[in-house]
Design an enzyme around this catalytic site. Structure first.
Site, PDB file in Angstrom:
ATOM      1  N   SER A  33       0.820  -1.209   0.000  1.00 50.62           N
ATOM      2  CA  SER A  33       0.000   0.000   0.000  1.00 50.62           C
ATOM      3  C   SER A  33       0.855   1.260   0.000  1.00 50.62           C
ATOM      4  CB  SER A  33      -0.882   0.049   1.256  1.00 50.62           C
ATOM      5  OG  SER A  33      -1.701  -1.070   1.321  1.00 50.62           O
ATOM      6  N   HIS A  64      -4.146   0.452  -4.559  1.00 48.34           N
ATOM      7  CA  HIS A  64      -3.521  -0.703  -5.219  1.00 48.34           C
ATOM      8  C   HIS A  64      -3.946  -0.718  -6.681  1.00 48.34           C
ATOM      9  CE1 HIS A  64      -1.770  -3.173  -1.920  1.00 48.34           C
ATOM     10  NE2 HIS A  64      -2.466  -2.309  -1.219  1.00 48.34           N
ATOM     11  N   HIS A  86      -5.341  -9.152  -0.975  1.00 48.72           N
ATOM     12  CA  HIS A  86      -5.364  -9.408   0.468  1.00 48.72           C
ATOM     13  C   HIS A  86      -6.460 -10.403   0.826  1.00 48.72           C
ATOM     14  CE1 HIS A  86      -3.781  -5.319  -0.102  1.00 48.72           C
ATOM     15  NE2 HIS A  86      -3.038  -5.535   0.969  1.00 48.72           N
ATOM     16  N   TYR A  88      -8.425 -10.151   3.330  1.00 43.79           N
ATOM     17  CA  TYR A  88      -9.645  -9.460   3.801  1.00 43.79           C
ATOM     18  C   TYR A  88     -10.564  -9.025   2.664  1.00 43.79           C
ATOM     19  CZ  TYR A  88      -7.016  -5.144   2.789  1.00 43.79           C
ATOM     20  OH  TYR A  88      -6.285  -4.167   2.179  1.00 43.79           O
ATOM     21  N   GLU A  89     -10.063  -9.070   1.423  1.00 45.66           N
ATOM     22  CA  GLU A  89     -10.928  -8.715   0.294  1.00 45.66           C
ATOM     23  C   GLU A  89     -11.941  -9.824   0.002  1.00 45.66           C
ATOM     24  OE1 GLU A  89      -8.791  -6.680  -3.079  1.00 45.66           O
ATOM     25  OE2 GLU A  89      -7.067  -7.191  -1.836  1.00 45.66           O
ATOM     26  N   ALA A 116       2.941  -1.902   3.862  1.00 48.81           N
ATOM     27  CA  ALA A 116       2.750  -0.833   4.841  1.00 48.81           C
ATOM     28  C   ALA A 116       2.380  -1.526   6.142  1.00 48.81           C
ATOM     29  CB  ALA A 116       1.627   0.081   4.401  1.00 48.81           C
ATOM     30  N   MET A 217      -1.411  -6.561   7.241  1.00 56.90           N
ATOM     31  CA  MET A 217      -2.474  -7.458   6.772  1.00 56.90           C
ATOM     32  C   MET A 217      -2.069  -8.237   5.520  1.00 56.90           C
ATOM     33  SD  MET A 217      -5.544  -4.693   7.174  1.00 56.90           S
ATOM     34  CE  MET A 217      -5.625  -3.610   8.616  1.00 56.90           C
ATOM     35  N   SER A 218      -0.782  -8.487   5.382  1.00 51.01           N
ATOM     36  CA  SER A 218      -0.324  -9.179   4.163  1.00 51.01           C
ATOM     37  C   SER A 218       0.957  -9.945   4.452  1.00 51.01           C
ATOM     38  CB  SER A 218      -0.076  -8.139   3.055  1.00 51.01           C
ATOM     39  OG  SER A 218       1.014  -7.305   3.401  1.00 51.01           O
ATOM     40  N   ASN A 241       2.250   4.171  10.485  1.00 47.07           N
ATOM     41  CA  ASN A 241       1.611   4.753  11.670  1.00 47.07           C
ATOM     42  C   ASN A 241       2.140   4.057  12.905  1.00 47.07           C
ATOM     43  OD1 ASN A 241      -0.136   2.592  10.246  1.00 47.07           O
ATOM     44  ND2 ASN A 241      -0.756   2.454  12.387  1.00 47.07           N
ATOM     45  N   HIS A 253      -6.744   4.553   6.735  1.00 43.87           N
ATOM     46  CA  HIS A 253      -6.097   4.116   5.489  1.00 43.87           C
ATOM     47  C   HIS A 253      -5.405   5.297   4.805  1.00 43.87           C
ATOM     48  CE1 HIS A 253      -5.273   1.593   2.063  1.00 43.87           C
ATOM     49  NE2 HIS A 253      -5.979   2.349   1.246  1.00 43.87           N
TER      50      HIS A 253
HETATM   51  N1  HPA Z   1      -2.260  -2.282  11.424  1.00 42.98           N
HETATM   52  C1  HPA Z   1      -2.408  -3.219  10.466  1.00 42.98           C
HETATM   53  N2  HPA Z   1      -2.066  -3.034   9.213  1.00 42.98           N
HETATM   54  C2  HPA Z   1      -1.529  -1.854   8.879  1.00 42.98           C
HETATM   55  C3  HPA Z   1      -1.339  -0.838   9.816  1.00 42.98           C
HETATM   56  C4  HPA Z   1      -1.729  -1.064  11.173  1.00 42.98           C
HETATM   57  O1  HPA Z   1      -1.600  -0.206  12.058  1.00 42.98           O
HETATM   58  N3  HPA Z   1      -0.781   0.219   9.180  1.00 42.98           N
HETATM   59  C5  HPA Z   1      -0.631  -0.162   7.883  1.00 42.98           C
HETATM   60  N4  HPA Z   1      -1.090  -1.425   7.698  1.00 42.98           N
END
Ligand code: HPA
Length: 278
Positions: A33, A64, A86, A88-89, A116, A217-218, A241, A253
């Site tokens: 991402s 993406h 992903h 989650y999709e 990310a 998440m990947s 973050n 996001h």
């Molecule tokens: N948590 C999970 N996935 C992420 C995060 C997060 O804080 N930041 C970017 N992808």
């Protein structure tokens, strides 16, 4: 009953891609991402949208793009995934990791995976880059291992070793490149969750106690599939973050995509340097 992806389906996609290109990629690069910009530096690029390929999942996430970019980076033939799929999709683990299977059947021996991630280590700041030295397979621990189902014996064993998910030689290469370029390279363990909700403060305290330095998440399923087929892997997380262990801030996001702008040039320098050193 879930259906699993067969070798014939993987080979159909691999052959389709091969028929459109005249080079043999030696590295597969997955862009996470906010890191899509890197693919714009590929020379002599051939673009193949995922939607052009038979049975290929298409990324639905904002930020993406959803295509392969095949060409040269630092003189090395590479196959870049601009946008990943992903779990989650709503795709199956087999679909999420299908691109890595395709790389394997195309004869690509190495993979660079980027993502990310949220910084769980208290000293990590947004904009940092972390070399992934190991991973926590939390999805697999809850029954979502991408290797479940019939084993593809032609690619790897039923019970593959996972003692070195991230190649130590590649890690050393990345450390050296970061140093040469004056980039502070964090290091640590990436924890893979399914998402798409971000973590609660209690989730994050749990992850920290479990040894995680970053969370996303990947990546984890893709690396398991890569190692099943004995690919050598380099992993880089862009810290977008800070983990919110006390619930005082929120994660969006948009900030993940925004941090990508700071992170992309650093990740690009490291990837270019590693490619030169291969
Ligand atoms: N948590 C999970 N996935 C992420 C995060 C997060 O804080 N930041 C970017 N992808």
């Amino acid at each position: 009953m879930q259906t699993y992806i067969s070798l014939a389906q993987i080979d159909e996609i691999a052959q389709n891609i091969k028929s459109r290109i005249s080079i043999q990629p030696v590295v597969g690069i997955i862009l996470g991402s906010g890191l899509n910009g890197l693919a714009d530096s590929i020379r002599e690029a051939v673009h193949i949208p995922y939607s052009d390929l038979p049975n290929f999942p298409v990324s639905t996430v904002h930020g993406h793009v959803g295509r392969f970019v095949i060409g040269e980076l630092e003189g090395r033939p590479v196959l870049v995934m601009q946008g990943r799929i992903h779990y989650y999709e709503g795709y199956t683990m087999g679909e999420v990791t299908l691109p890595v299977r395709v790389m394997q059947r195309m004869g690509i021996p190495s993979m660079i995976v980027t993502n990310a991630a949220g910084g769980v280590h208290p000293e990590f700041e947004p904009g940092d880059v972390m070399l992934i030295t190991d991973q926590l397979n939390l999805m697999g621990m809850s029954g979502l291992n991408p290797l479940m189902g019939p084993n593809l014996d032609e690619i790897g064993p039923r019970f593959p070793d996972m003692s070195q998910p991230y190649d130590r030689v590649y890690c050393d290469l990345a450390r050296g490149v970061a140093k040469e370029n004056g980039i502070t390279l964090r290091e640590g363990v990436y924890a893979g969750l399914s998402g798409p909700s971000f973590e609660s403060p209690a989730d994050l305290r749990f992850l920290r106690n479990a040894g995680a330095d970053a969370v996303g998440m990947s990546t984890v399923p893709e690396v398991i599939i890569a190692r099943h087929g004995n690919m050598r892997v380099l992993g880089l997380s862009g810290i977008s973050n800070k983990a919110n262990l006390d619930g005082s801030t929120i994660t969006t996001h948009e900030e993940v995509i925004e941090a990508g702008r700071v992170i992309t040039p650093k990740v690009e320098k490291i990837i270019r340097g590693v490619l030169r050193g291969l």
